[in-house]
Enzyme design. Structure first.
Site, short mmCIF file in Angstrom:
data_model
loop_
_atom_site.label_atom_id
_atom_site.label_comp_id
_atom_site.label_asym_id
_atom_site.label_seq_id
_atom_site.Cartn_x
_atom_site.Cartn_y
_atom_site.Cartn_z
N PHE A 11 0.83 -1.18 -0.19
CA PHE A 11 -0.12 0.04 -0.01
C PHE A 11 0.86 1.12 0.10
CE2 PHE A 11 -2.53 -3.23 1.94
CZ PHE A 11 -3.95 -3.21 1.63
N ASP A 12 0.56 2.22 -0.65
CA ASP A 12 1.03 3.62 -0.75
C ASP A 12 0.40 4.00 0.56
OD1 ASP A 12 2.13 6.06 -1.42
OD2 ASP A 12 0.07 6.66 -2.01
N PHE A 13 0.58 5.22 1.22
CA PHE A 13 0.30 5.41 2.51
C PHE A 13 -0.65 6.86 2.22
CE2 PHE A 13 0.36 7.17 6.95
CZ PHE A 13 -0.19 5.87 7.49
#
Length: 218
Positions: A11-13
């Site tokens: 996941f990107d944040f």
């Protein structure tokens, strides 16, 4: 319809799990408004969401890069906890995915200190098997290095991983690393913009990953 199942979700944040969009926009407007009064407005700072601060401020003024970064981080940290919130369903979905045995990672262009702060606010401290921040790599997304490092730490092959994100850096980075990608339609950049980068999936709610991860296409 049956698709490909995954073992790991990367996941990107910012803008993917945690809604930091307004915090980031206001941080840029504050810092740039002080240095360049009247030059930047909300629309003109939107392209700055995604690239590293170094890249953004160097493009604006190489001589002021370090001072602008310092001013940005000071304002951002000061207002962080009051201005961020997880996107709808994120925390519940992450816990479900963890319970179902998937390996989870954060792969971000943000410093690990601030990623950790956001994860603590979400009360998801024990969910991620690895966290890749800007300080872990030489080359940020869209270079494949951060994603490849995450795969290495997770012990997962590229064919078994899915990169999820809200910007072109996540989609292009994932493609360069050879992993499937999922773009999130709640991106501040907009669904149409992300669709031009041809992600494997376009999701409209985080809970769709529960079926995608199993190999059920949605």
């Amino acid at each position: 319809m049956k698709g490909k199942a995954y073992k790991a979700l990367l996941f990107d944040f910012d803008g993917t799990l945690l809604d930091t969009n307004e915090l980031i926009i206001q941080s840029f407007l504050h810092v740039l408004g002080e240095k360049f009064p009247g030059k930047y407005d909300r629309d003109s700072v939107l392209p700055f969401l995604g690239p590293t601060l170094q890249e953004t401020f160097h493009a604006i003024n190489p001589e002021l890069t370090e001072s602008l970064m310092a001013a940005y981080r000071e304002w951002n940290v000061q207002h962080h906890d009051d201005m961020v919130v997880p996107f709808d369903g994120v925390v519940e979905t992450l816990y479900r995915l963890k319970e179902e045995g998937y390996k989870l990672a954060v792969v971000s262009t943000k410093r690990k200190e601030m990623i950790g702060r956001g994860i603590n606010l979400m009360k998801c401290e024990n969910l991620f098997d690895t966290i890749i921040g800007l300080d872990d790599v030489k080359n940020a997304k869209p270079d494949p290095e951060p994603i490849e490092l995450a795969l290495e730490r997770l012990g997962v092959g590229k064919e078994d991983a899915l990169m999820i994100g809200d910007n072109l850096h996540d989609i292009v980075g994932g493609q360069r690393a050879g992993v499937d990608t999922a773009a999130v339609a709640w991106s501040v950049k907009g669904e149409a913009f992300l669709a031009t980068y041809l992600p494997t999936y376009m999701i409209h709610h985080i809970s769709e990953l529960l079926e995608i991860a199993k190999g059920q296409t949605v």
